[in-house]
Write a protein that holds these residues in place. Structure first.
Motif, PDB file in Angstrom:
ATOM      1  N   LEU A 104       0.986  -1.311  -0.019  1.00 48.89           N
ATOM      2  CA  LEU A 104      -0.003   0.064  -0.154  1.00 48.89           C
ATOM      3  C   LEU A 104       0.893   1.315   0.029  1.00 48.89           C
ATOM      4  O   LEU A 104       2.028   1.472   0.876  1.00 48.89           O
ATOM      5  N   LYS A 105       0.487   2.099  -0.988  1.00 46.53           N
ATOM      6  CA  LYS A 105       1.281   3.407  -0.841  1.00 46.53           C
ATOM      7  C   LYS A 105       0.333   4.660  -0.553  1.00 46.53           C
ATOM      8  O   LYS A 105      -0.970   4.539  -0.935  1.00 46.53           O
ATOM      9  N   THR A 106       0.849   5.800  -0.221  1.00 47.27           N
ATOM     10  CA  THR A 106      -0.074   6.919  -0.022  1.00 47.27           C
ATOM     11  C   THR A 106      -0.515   7.462  -1.332  1.00 47.27           C
ATOM     12  O   THR A 106       0.430   7.235  -2.354  1.00 47.27           O
ATOM     13  N   VAL A 107      -1.229   8.214  -1.368  1.00 47.76           N
ATOM     14  CA  VAL A 107      -1.570   9.020  -2.811  1.00 47.76           C
ATOM     15  C   VAL A 107      -0.298   9.728  -3.014  1.00 47.76           C
ATOM     16  O   VAL A 107       0.158   9.904  -4.075  1.00 47.76           O
ATOM     17  N   LYS A 108       0.273  10.407  -2.105  1.00 45.16           N
ATOM     18  CA  LYS A 108       1.604  11.251  -2.234  1.00 45.16           C
ATOM     19  C   LYS A 108       2.562  10.337  -3.065  1.00 45.16           C
ATOM     20  O   LYS A 108       3.321  10.870  -4.055  1.00 45.16           O
ATOM     21  N   GLU A 109       2.843   9.298  -2.338  1.00 44.69           N
ATOM     22  CA  GLU A 109       4.045   8.305  -2.948  1.00 44.69           C
ATOM     23  C   GLU A 109       3.516   8.058  -4.320  1.00 44.69           C
ATOM     24  O   GLU A 109       4.755   7.982  -5.048  1.00 44.69           O
ATOM     25  N   PHE A 110       2.424   7.771  -4.453  1.00 44.80           N
ATOM     26  CA  PHE A 110       2.111   7.211  -5.759  1.00 44.80           C
ATOM     27  C   PHE A 110       2.376   8.372  -7.027  1.00 44.80           C
ATOM     28  O   PHE A 110       2.709   8.031  -8.211  1.00 44.80           O
ATOM     29  N   LEU A 111       1.845   9.681  -6.624  1.00 42.67           N
ATOM     30  CA  LEU A 111       1.894  10.730  -7.453  1.00 42.67           C
ATOM     31  C   LEU A 111       3.403  11.133  -7.412  1.00 42.67           C
ATOM     32  O   LEU A 111       3.832  11.300  -8.925  1.00 42.67           O
ATOM     33  N   THR A 112       4.363  10.827  -6.814  1.00 42.42           N
ATOM     34  CA  THR A 112       5.789  10.979  -7.135  1.00 42.42           C
ATOM     35  C   THR A 112       6.302   9.618  -7.798  1.00 42.42           C
ATOM     36  O   THR A 112       6.978  10.256  -8.699  1.00 42.42           O
ATOM     37  N   GLN A 113       5.661   8.809  -7.830  1.00 47.25           N
ATOM     38  CA  GLN A 113       6.332   7.385  -8.580  1.00 47.25           C
ATOM     39  C   GLN A 113       5.771   7.889 -10.064  1.00 47.25           C
ATOM     40  O   GLN A 113       6.505   7.267 -10.846  1.00 47.25           O
ATOM     41  N   LEU A 114       4.911   8.485 -10.361  1.00 48.50           N
ATOM     42  CA  LEU A 114       4.459   8.891 -11.519  1.00 48.50           C
ATOM     43  C   LEU A 114       5.201  10.109 -12.354  1.00 48.50           C
ATOM     44  O   LEU A 114       4.802  10.728 -13.294  1.00 48.50           O
ATOM     45  N   GLN A 130      -4.267  16.168   0.226  1.00 44.68           N
ATOM     46  CA  GLN A 130      -5.614  15.745   0.590  1.00 44.68           C
ATOM     47  C   GLN A 130      -5.837  14.389   0.591  1.00 44.68           C
ATOM     48  O   GLN A 130      -6.652  13.753   1.404  1.00 44.68           O
ATOM     49  N   GLY A 131      -4.797  13.657   0.114  1.00 50.59           N
ATOM     50  CA  GLY A 131      -4.709  11.920   0.236  1.00 50.59           C
ATOM     51  C   GLY A 131      -5.740  11.399  -0.478  1.00 50.59           C
ATOM     52  O   GLY A 131      -6.391  10.237  -0.271  1.00 50.59           O
ATOM     53  N   CYS A 185      -6.469   5.861  -1.269  1.00 50.82           N
ATOM     54  CA  CYS A 185      -7.082   7.065  -0.821  1.00 50.82           C
ATOM     55  C   CYS A 185      -7.743   6.733   0.467  1.00 50.82           C
ATOM     56  O   CYS A 185      -7.452   7.620   1.414  1.00 50.82           O
ATOM     57  N   LEU A 186      -8.256   5.504   0.543  1.00 52.91           N
ATOM     58  CA  LEU A 186      -8.674   5.413   1.957  1.00 52.91           C
ATOM     59  C   LEU A 186      -7.487   5.590   3.002  1.00 52.91           C
ATOM     60  O   LEU A 186      -7.836   5.613   4.247  1.00 52.91           O
ATOM     61  N   ASN A 187      -6.185   4.897   3.021  1.00 53.55           N
ATOM     62  CA  ASN A 187      -5.215   4.690   3.623  1.00 53.55           C
ATOM     63  C   ASN A 187      -4.069   6.090   3.708  1.00 53.55           C
ATOM     64  O   ASN A 187      -3.343   5.940   4.603  1.00 53.55           O
ATOM     65  N   SER A 188      -4.412   6.940   3.087  1.00 51.20           N
ATOM     66  CA  SER A 188      -3.547   8.023   3.022  1.00 51.20           C
ATOM     67  C   SER A 188      -4.162   8.987   4.129  1.00 51.20           C
ATOM     68  O   SER A 188      -5.227   9.147   4.152  1.00 51.20           O
ATOM     69  N   LYS A 190      -5.336  12.184   5.709  1.00 55.98           N
ATOM     70  CA  LYS A 190      -5.785  13.557   5.257  1.00 55.98           C
ATOM     71  C   LYS A 190      -5.051  14.814   5.801  1.00 55.98           C
ATOM     72  O   LYS A 190      -4.444  14.675   6.831  1.00 55.98           O
ATOM     73  N   LYS A 191      -5.209  15.834   5.059  1.00 54.92           N
ATOM     74  CA  LYS A 191      -4.457  16.929   5.323  1.00 54.92           C
ATOM     75  C   LYS A 191      -4.991  17.406   6.907  1.00 54.92           C
ATOM     76  O   LYS A 191      -6.293  17.289   7.264  1.00 54.92           O
ATOM     77  N   GLY A 192      -4.066  17.536   7.888  1.00 54.19           N
ATOM     78  CA  GLY A 192      -4.269  17.882   9.120  1.00 54.19           C
ATOM     79  C   GLY A 192      -4.110  16.647  10.114  1.00 54.19           C
ATOM     80  O   GLY A 192      -4.467  16.544  11.284  1.00 54.19           O
ATOM     81  N   GLU A 193      -4.235  15.403   9.368  1.00 52.86           N
ATOM     82  CA  GLU A 193      -3.979  14.194  10.047  1.00 52.86           C
ATOM     83  C   GLU A 193      -2.430  13.950  10.346  1.00 52.86           C
ATOM     84  O   GLU A 193      -1.873  14.347   9.453  1.00 52.86           O
ATOM     85  N   THR A 194      -2.057  13.083  11.326  1.00 49.27           N
ATOM     86  CA  THR A 194      -0.586  12.766  11.444  1.00 49.27           C
ATOM     87  C   THR A 194      -0.814  11.146  11.000  1.00 49.27           C
ATOM     88  O   THR A 194      -1.796  10.534  11.236  1.00 49.27           O
ATOM     89  N   ILE A 195       0.192  10.638  10.655  1.00 47.00           N
ATOM     90  CA  ILE A 195       0.393   9.232  10.265  1.00 47.00           C
ATOM     91  C   ILE A 195       0.353   8.497  11.536  1.00 47.00           C
ATOM     92  O   ILE A 195       1.012   8.532  12.376  1.00 47.00           O
TER      93      ILE A 195
END
Length: 77
Positions: free
Chosen positions: A3-13, A36-37, A67-70, A72-77
Motif C-alpha cells: 500500500l502506498k499513499t496518494v502522495k507516494e504514488f503521484l511521486t512515482q508517476l 488531501q490524500g 485513498c482510504l489509507n492516505s 488526510k490534510k491535518g491528520e498525522t500518520i
C-alpha cells in the motif's frame, strides 16, 4: 502489493510538474491531491493508464485503498 499513499504514488508517476503536464492540470492541482490524500475518481482511468505505462501496478482497487489509507490534510500518520 504494498500500500502506498496518494502522495507516494503521484511521486512515482513523476511528481506534480510532470504529472500535471500529462494530465492537463496545474502542478498545484496535483499537489492538492497528495495533500488531501485523495484523487477525484474521474481521473482514475488516466492515472491507471499512466501507471501501467510506467510499469507500476495500479487498478481501481489499489487506488481506492491508497485513498482510504492516505493521511488526510491535518491528520498525522
Amino acid at each position: 502489493f504494498t500500500l502506498k499513499t496518494v502522495k507516494e504514488f503521484l511521486t512515482q508517476l513523476g511528481g506534480p510538474k510532470k504529472l500535471g503536464a500529462l494530465m492537463g492540470k496545474s502542478p498545484s492541482y496535483i499537489t492538492f491531491w497528495g495533500n488531501q490524500g485523495s484523487i477525484p475518481i474521474e481521473h482514475w482511468p488516466k492515472l491507471i493508464e499512466l501507471a501501467h505505462q510506467a510499469q507500476i501496478e495500479c487498478t481501481a482497487e489499489i487506488l481506492l485503498r491508497m485513498c482510504l489509507n492516505s493521511p488526510k490534510k491535518g491528520e498525522t500518520i
